[in-house]
Design an enzyme around this catalytic site. Sequence first.
Site, PDB file in Angstrom:
ATOM      1  N   ARG A  36     -22.780  36.638  19.779  1.00 30.46           N
ATOM      2  CA  ARG A  36     -21.963  37.820  18.656  1.00 30.46           C
ATOM      3  C   ARG A  36     -22.092  37.261  17.402  1.00 30.46           C
ATOM      4  O   ARG A  36     -22.089  38.067  16.469  1.00 30.46           O
ATOM      5  CB  ARG A  36     -20.576  37.873  19.434  1.00 30.46           C
ATOM      6  CG  ARG A  36     -20.574  38.089  20.570  1.00 30.46           C
ATOM      7  CD  ARG A  36     -18.957  38.614  20.990  1.00 30.46           C
ATOM      8  NE  ARG A  36     -18.466  39.826  20.200  1.00 30.46           N
ATOM      9  CZ  ARG A  36     -17.160  39.999  20.138  1.00 30.46           C
ATOM     10  NH1 ARG A  36     -16.285  38.919  21.038  1.00 30.46           N
ATOM     11  NH2 ARG A  36     -16.616  40.733  19.423  1.00 30.46           N
ATOM     12  N   VAL A  40     -13.556  41.478  14.750  1.00 33.35           N
ATOM     13  CA  VAL A  40     -13.606  40.112  14.218  1.00 33.35           C
ATOM     14  C   VAL A  40     -14.859  39.705  13.860  1.00 33.35           C
ATOM     15  O   VAL A  40     -15.218  38.614  13.225  1.00 33.35           O
ATOM     16  CB  VAL A  40     -13.576  39.219  15.568  1.00 33.35           C
ATOM     17  CG1 VAL A  40     -12.190  39.348  16.460  1.00 33.35           C
ATOM     18  CG2 VAL A  40     -14.691  39.578  16.714  1.00 33.35           C
ATOM     19  N   ASP A  41     -15.828  40.798  13.437  1.00 29.21           N
ATOM     20  CA  ASP A  41     -17.112  40.700  12.942  1.00 29.21           C
ATOM     21  C   ASP A  41     -17.373  40.200  11.371  1.00 29.21           C
ATOM     22  O   ASP A  41     -18.171  39.766  10.973  1.00 29.21           O
ATOM     23  CB  ASP A  41     -18.016  41.950  13.076  1.00 29.21           C
ATOM     24  CG  ASP A  41     -17.231  43.061  12.731  1.00 29.21           C
ATOM     25  OD1 ASP A  41     -16.628  43.137  11.636  1.00 29.21           O
ATOM     26  OD2 ASP A  41     -17.292  44.132  13.435  1.00 29.21           O
ATOM     27  N   HIS A  86      -7.003  39.958  15.351  1.00 29.61           N
ATOM     28  CA  HIS A  86      -7.669  39.155  16.610  1.00 29.61           C
ATOM     29  C   HIS A  86      -8.394  38.086  16.224  1.00 29.61           C
ATOM     30  O   HIS A  86      -9.308  37.710  16.970  1.00 29.61           O
ATOM     31  CB  HIS A  86      -8.656  40.339  17.305  1.00 29.61           C
ATOM     32  CG  HIS A  86      -7.682  41.415  18.266  1.00 29.61           C
ATOM     33  ND1 HIS A  86      -8.420  42.532  18.850  1.00 29.61           N
ATOM     34  CD2 HIS A  86      -6.499  41.237  18.639  1.00 29.61           C
ATOM     35  CE1 HIS A  86      -7.442  43.157  19.300  1.00 29.61           C
ATOM     36  NE2 HIS A  86      -6.371  42.396  19.364  1.00 29.61           N
ATOM     37  N   CYS A 133      -9.810  23.908  17.015  1.00 33.67           N
ATOM     38  CA  CYS A 133      -9.875  22.920  18.233  1.00 33.67           C
ATOM     39  C   CYS A 133      -9.168  23.262  19.403  1.00 33.67           C
ATOM     40  O   CYS A 133      -8.154  23.882  19.280  1.00 33.67           O
ATOM     41  CB  CYS A 133      -9.046  21.595  17.455  1.00 33.67           C
ATOM     42  SG  CYS A 133      -9.178  19.953  18.528  1.00 33.67           S
ATOM     43  N   CYS A 148     -10.603  15.859  14.728  1.00 30.71           N
ATOM     44  CA  CYS A 148     -10.470  14.994  15.822  1.00 30.71           C
ATOM     45  C   CYS A 148     -11.562  14.838  16.818  1.00 30.71           C
ATOM     46  O   CYS A 148     -11.575  13.732  17.595  1.00 30.71           O
ATOM     47  CB  CYS A 148      -9.205  15.314  16.436  1.00 30.71           C
ATOM     48  SG  CYS A 148      -9.465  16.770  17.551  1.00 30.71           S
ATOM     49  N   THR A 162     -10.875  53.894  16.880  1.00 36.27           N
ATOM     50  CA  THR A 162     -10.528  53.014  18.235  1.00 36.27           C
ATOM     51  C   THR A 162      -9.577  54.175  18.860  1.00 36.27           C
ATOM     52  O   THR A 162      -9.153  55.100  18.398  1.00 36.27           O
ATOM     53  CB  THR A 162      -9.320  51.813  17.636  1.00 36.27           C
ATOM     54  OG1 THR A 162      -8.712  51.278  18.887  1.00 36.27           O
ATOM     55  CG2 THR A 162      -8.386  52.777  16.450  1.00 36.27           C
ATOM     56  N   SER A 163      -9.730  53.809  20.238  1.00 33.59           N
ATOM     57  CA  SER A 163      -9.305  54.791  21.407  1.00 33.59           C
ATOM     58  C   SER A 163      -7.638  54.585  21.302  1.00 33.59           C
ATOM     59  O   SER A 163      -7.253  55.239  22.286  1.00 33.59           O
ATOM     60  CB  SER A 163     -10.066  54.583  22.564  1.00 33.59           C
ATOM     61  OG  SER A 163      -9.943  53.540  23.141  1.00 33.59           O
TER      62      SER A 163
END
Length: 293
Positions: free
Chosen positions: A71, A112-113, A146, A154, A201, A237-238
Amino acid sequence: MPSSDMIAFQQVLAGSKNIVAIAGAGLSAASGILTFRGAGGMWRRFDAMSLATPEAFRKNPARVWQFYHYRRETARAASPNAAHYALAQLSIPAFRNILAPGSGFTLITQNVDGLSHRALDAALSRISPADRPPTSPDHPHMLEMHGRLFDVRCSAADCGHVEWDDASPICAALAGTEALVDAGVVEPVIAEKDLPRCRKCGALARPGIVWFGEEPCHLEIIDELVQRADLCLVVGTSSTVYPAAGYALQVQRQGGKVAVFNLERSSGDKAADFLFLGPCESTLPEALGLQKS
């Protein structure tokens, strides 16, 4: 029945003071970003939804990381389309005040792209630094509810470090696996020690996006923006994934207007005030009086 009258929409827009846009996967479709459930290649052998949970990551982190590497590479190769740029223009007061004088605007995206951020950066680069709008707590330019595909988090509960990392590949072991995804061949076995690690960490790192069962980001400020909104644009968006699916309805219940820009009808647009069917990279710029370029 919702109206498809763009002149009437523009009149409503001109009188609006608090505007929000709720964007989904359809916004990026013209950029070549497949919807999550449509992710192709070898992932057709798996339930893509099961790759986006904390439980799936604990069970098989190598498989999950290959999916998200695929992705990431897909998003990296894509470019913002005209709908991204139209929403970016709304973030610039000098332009927005022509359409809706004295208004504020925030894009609330489920994507999120990173394409909306790239479009906004491009739009801001075209104006002088003195004219660039400051980020306002009342009207942030954009909220990615999102998370972000290029954030790395982490997995250790006592650390939780998050940082942006757009390296390609993010670790050597994932190099080339995106081609295997497209070819549909058997996934390679990757040892956990060779997967991305937290730079703070050293623990196993995970993609920094919101998975099913996790709380979306920025909910408090989103709720405040929606409560003040008098116009909600629903783009690509639906309206089936909550809490985003309820935002347009909330705006309408408090006396605001809702305009939907989608490729086809969905159950969420029955009560919309305006409905513009077709590719949003065409309908949205037209509704805002922008050239497609």
